[in-house]
Write a protein that holds these residues in place. Structure first.
Motif, mmCIF file in Angstrom:
data_model
loop_
_atom_site.group_PDB
_atom_site.id
_atom_site.type_symbol
_atom_site.label_atom_id
_atom_site.label_comp_id
_atom_site.label_asym_id
_atom_site.label_seq_id
_atom_site.Cartn_x
_atom_site.Cartn_y
_atom_site.Cartn_z
ATOM 1 N N ASN A 152 -9.676 -9.566 -29.740
ATOM 2 C CA ASN A 152 -10.238 -8.262 -28.143
ATOM 3 C C ASN A 152 -11.329 -7.755 -28.330
ATOM 4 O O ASN A 152 -12.256 -8.070 -27.196
ATOM 5 N N ARG A 153 -11.914 -8.206 -29.517
ATOM 6 C CA ARG A 153 -13.463 -8.333 -30.423
ATOM 7 C C ARG A 153 -13.963 -8.971 -29.468
ATOM 8 O O ARG A 153 -15.119 -9.390 -28.949
ATOM 9 N N ALA A 155 -13.668 -11.105 -27.639
ATOM 10 C CA ALA A 155 -13.786 -12.265 -26.039
ATOM 11 C C ALA A 155 -14.939 -10.380 -25.202
ATOM 12 O O ALA A 155 -15.657 -11.167 -24.198
ATOM 13 N N TYR A 156 -14.345 -9.426 -26.185
ATOM 14 C CA TYR A 156 -15.808 -8.583 -25.770
ATOM 15 C C TYR A 156 -17.153 -8.745 -25.844
ATOM 16 O O TYR A 156 -18.273 -9.143 -24.627
ATOM 17 N N ARG A 158 -17.975 -11.831 -26.772
ATOM 18 C CA ARG A 158 -18.263 -13.205 -25.466
ATOM 19 C C ARG A 158 -19.047 -12.443 -24.406
ATOM 20 O O ARG A 158 -19.795 -12.845 -23.483
ATOM 21 N N GLU A 159 -17.634 -11.502 -23.402
ATOM 22 C CA GLU A 159 -18.119 -11.012 -22.062
ATOM 23 C C GLU A 159 -19.327 -10.325 -22.183
ATOM 24 O O GLU A 159 -20.213 -10.566 -21.679
ATOM 25 N N VAL A 160 -20.149 -10.157 -23.387
ATOM 26 C CA VAL A 160 -20.415 -8.619 -23.416
ATOM 27 C C VAL A 160 -22.132 -9.842 -23.589
ATOM 28 O O VAL A 160 -23.242 -9.755 -22.965
ATOM 29 N N GLU A 161 -22.309 -10.621 -24.394
ATOM 30 C CA GLU A 161 -23.280 -11.956 -24.821
ATOM 31 C C GLU A 161 -23.539 -12.642 -22.839
ATOM 32 O O GLU A 161 -24.709 -13.104 -22.482
ATOM 33 N N GLN A 162 -22.212 -12.596 -22.076
ATOM 34 C CA GLN A 162 -22.626 -13.261 -20.893
ATOM 35 C C GLN A 162 -23.304 -12.697 -20.254
ATOM 36 O O GLN A 162 -23.975 -13.018 -19.029
ATOM 37 N N ARG A 163 -22.883 -11.014 -20.244
ATOM 38 C CA ARG A 163 -23.261 -9.707 -18.885
ATOM 39 C C ARG A 163 -25.633 -10.691 -20.002
ATOM 40 O O ARG A 163 -25.566 -9.779 -18.702
#
Length: 395
Positions: A152-153, A155-156, A158-163
């Protein structure tokens, strides 16, 4: 610089193998077993630890291999080396790589197998008591939970990086769009200012040269030249004033701001007077009650009239023009008409001047049309008194 993923996997594999091997060698001093069992135990250690190199690519298969190696190793060997470390790492990786259901199933199978094995032991011969069994259950659950949390960490993050990347791209796109709009705005201002003034200077100079070419009397020729030069001086002076005001947006912070008034409908009489100096009969007609326009709208109205009169003096061959202002309840209507030849009917698209006027009108929620009329040409524009706040700087 971080190591490649495979190099890190190889390093972890060698580290686990080293720990298990050293522990097993130490335990061998306190145990006595046949050489065949010892050799088989080392083969199982090599298989269980070596499989960890592939744990990211095949996490479930590696976990199964390490579990089977442990299942065979512990009943067979008297040395009891820590081969279970390999299974623990493989189980954690299975959960961390997103195979949560498989990790839970492997943990449950392990706990169930150990429990059944202990139940089948004769009284007094159990290897693991109830407390140790409970600790094993907590240990397995913790491995799966920590692996899931790591998943989960990651994935989080990676999502923050993508955002963050998306926000950066959006910011860059907005910056490019703002820069493009600003360039277009300045280009439109320069076109209107220089196009109008240079056209008037050209017409005035041409008219003076035409009159002087008829060889008038010296006094008359001098008066003609003086009149033309005065008109050129006044036109160029006004052009310089507007040019300074426009280029003021590019001045350095330590430069003084322009003190001359900004162009607007208040300067319409001067604009008409300069156009009249070319021989064009220009009249102004106003209807309704004038209201104070926001500066951007005021400037847009002035530029529309300016560009329209520029087109008349350059292309229309007209003798007279009318500038009509109709002050309505919610907006201003501008109408500029002339008695010239009009636009060619076969022109495929409007010129840059008309497109610029239409862009100015649309920037404030208005509209502009330009078309031939019987006996001339008409520019008709409507500018509302209110406009979107984000359009105030785009005129």
């Amino acid at each position: 610089m971080p190591l490649p993923l495979r190099a890190r996997d190889a390093g972890v594999t060698l580290l686990v193998l080293l720990v298990v091997a050293v522990w097993t060698l130490v335990a061998a001093h306190y145990s006595d077993e046949p050489a065949s069992r010892t050799a088989l135990g080392w083969v199982l250690i090599l298989i269980g630890c070596g499989a960890l190199y592939f744990r990211r690519r095949q996490p479930v298969a590696v976990a199964v291999v390490t579990l089977l190696a442990s299942v065979v190793y512990y009943p067979l060997s008297e040395q009891d080396g820590p081969l279970l470390i390999a299974f623990a790492l493989a189980l954690y990786t299975t959960a961390a790589e997103g195979r949560f259901a498989a990790a839970v199933a492997l943990a449950a199978v392990t706990l169930l197998a150990v429990g059944l094995g202990e139940i089948r032991q004769q009284p007094g011969h159990r290897q693991i008591d109830d407390t140790s069994l409970a600790m094993l259950a907590g240990w397995l659950i913790s491995l799966v939970a920590v692996g899931r949390a790591q998943r989960n960490r990651v994935a989080y993050l990676r999502e923050v990086e993508q955002r963050a990347l998306a926000a950066e791209r959006e910011q860059e796109a907005r910056a490019r769009q703002s820069a493009t709009e600003e360039r277009l705005r300045i280009a439109r201002e320069l076109h209107d200012i220089l196009g109008h003034s240079v056209s008037l200077i050209n017409v005035q100079s041409g008219a003076a040269l035409h009159r002087l070419g008829k060889n008038p009397a010296p006094e008359q020729g001098l008066a003609t030249a003086r009149e033309a030069l005065q008109a050129v001086r006044d036109t160029s002076k006004e052009a310089l004033r507007e040019l300074r005001a426009t280029l003021g947006v590019l001045r350095r912070a330590d430069e003084e701001a322009p003190t001359a008034p900004a162009s607007g409908l208040a300067l319409l009489p001067e604009l008409v007077e300069r156009a009249a100096s070319t021989g064009l009969d220009v009249r102004i007609r106003a209807e309704g009650t004038p209201v104070a326009l926001p500066p951007p709208v005021d400037l847009a109205a002035y530029r529309i009239v300016q560009e329209s009169l520029t087109n008349v003096t350059r292309h229309a061959g007209a003798r007279a023009a009318l500038v009509a202002l109709d002050w309505g309840a919610d907006g201003l209507r501008l109408r500029i008409e002339d008695d010239g030849a009009g636009a060619p009917e076969d022109r495929p698209a409007p010129g840059s001047g008309i497109r610029g006027m239409a862009e100015r009108a649309r920037a404030f929620g208005g509209e502009l049309t330009a078309r031939n009329i019987p006996g001339g040409f008409r520019v008709d524009a409507r500018l509302p008194f209110t406009f979107p706040a984000d359009k105030g700087e785009t005129a």
